[in-house]
Design a protein around this motif. Structure first.
Motif, short mmCIF file in Angstrom:
data_model
loop_
_atom_site.label_atom_id
_atom_site.label_comp_id
_atom_site.label_asym_id
_atom_site.label_seq_id
_atom_site.Cartn_x
_atom_site.Cartn_y
_atom_site.Cartn_z
N GLY A 81 0.82 -1.20 0.00
CA GLY A 81 0.00 0.00 0.00
C GLY A 81 0.85 1.25 0.00
N LEU A 82 0.14 2.38 -0.03
CA LEU A 82 0.76 3.70 -0.09
C LEU A 82 0.71 4.33 1.30
CD1 LEU A 82 1.79 6.11 -1.92
CD2 LEU A 82 -0.60 6.88 -1.94
N CYS A 83 1.85 4.84 1.75
CA CYS A 83 1.95 5.50 3.05
C CYS A 83 2.35 6.96 2.82
CB CYS A 83 3.00 4.82 3.91
SG CYS A 83 2.70 3.05 4.17
N PRO A 91 -2.99 6.09 3.41
CA PRO A 91 -3.94 5.04 3.75
C PRO A 91 -3.31 3.74 4.24
CG PRO A 91 -3.80 5.31 1.37
CD PRO A 91 -2.99 6.41 1.98
N SER A 95 -5.12 0.90 2.02
CA SER A 95 -5.02 1.50 0.68
C SER A 95 -6.12 1.02 -0.26
CB SER A 95 -3.64 1.20 0.07
OG SER A 95 -2.64 1.90 0.78
N TRP A 98 -9.67 2.43 0.65
CA TRP A 98 -9.94 3.83 0.25
C TRP A 98 -10.55 3.87 -1.15
CZ3 TRP A 98 -6.81 8.62 2.04
CH2 TRP A 98 -6.69 8.59 3.44
N TYR A 165 -2.47 3.51 -6.96
CA TYR A 165 -2.06 4.91 -6.80
C TYR A 165 -0.89 5.29 -7.72
CZ TYR A 165 -4.84 4.54 -2.50
OH TYR A 165 -5.86 4.34 -1.59
#
Length: 204
Positions: A81-83, A91, A95, A98, A165
């Motif tokens: 995921g994206l931090c 998120p 992620s 969302w 993303y």
């Protein structure tokens, strides 16, 4: 991780603890040359567990252990995921959530941008992608690996490549987003590639 304590992955079938055909293809491309034959959890009728872990590693381990236990074969799972630093690393493990039930990452990217606008320009736009990989055996033995790539977020999104993303993430040292980048170049430097390199060094 002490590689001397690692168990090697033997040629043969490996359950990919995912119902996503893209994941199976990716594992086949990375591990196929080593004699690994990936089969999806979906094709075996295995359930998708609730991801109740509080970290990427915990969720990957939970999925791999369940798939190995139910199939009687070694299994691999990932969680990624994206931090976003300005958002307290959200998120993060949420992620995919969302993006909503329709997996609308256009919506997810807009949500990230709205949160960043509320945080203000001084909060910055630094972010990183994380990937945790776990390999589990039916006897409960487990190996886990993590990869990370740092970058910044842009708006509006750019490029139609990649997924999730990717169109708003520019990795450090590059001027293209993952969505604009040649897929081979992205796969060379991505968080998943980093985690797989560690896995291959340890298990193959």
């Amino acid at each position: 991780m002490n590689y001397q304590d690692s168990r090697k992955l033997q040629p043969g079938k490996l359950v990919v603890a995912s119902h996503n055909p893209g994941k199976v293809k990716e594992v086949a491309a990375l591990l196929g040359p080593h004699g690994i034959e990936p089969v999806s959890a979906g094709s075996l009728g295995l359930p998708e567990p609730d991801e109740t872990g509080t970290t990427f590693a915990a969720n990957a381990e939970l999925k791999a252990l369940l798939a190995a236990d139910l199939s009687g074969m070694p299994a691999i799972a990932d969680d990624s995921g994206l931090c976003v630093e300005a958002l307290g690393l959200e998120p993060g493990i949420f992620s995919a959530r969302w993006a909503g039930p329709d997996k609308d990452f256009g919506l997810a990217m807009r949500l990230v941008e709205e949160h960043l606008e509320r945080a203000g320009p001084e909060a910055g736009r630094n972010a990183h992608f994380m990937c945790a990989l776990a390999v589990a055996w039916p006897d409960g033995h487990l190996e886990a690996f993590e990869g990370r790539v740092d970058g910044t977020l842009v708006w509006p999104p750019r490029g139609n490549g990649g997924f999730g993303y990717d169109p708003m993430f520019v990795p450090n040292g590059y001027d293209q987003t993952f969505g604009e980048m040649d897929p081979d170049e992205k796969h060379r430097i991505s968080h998943r590639a980093m985690a797989f390199e560690k896995l291959k060094a340890a298990l193959l």
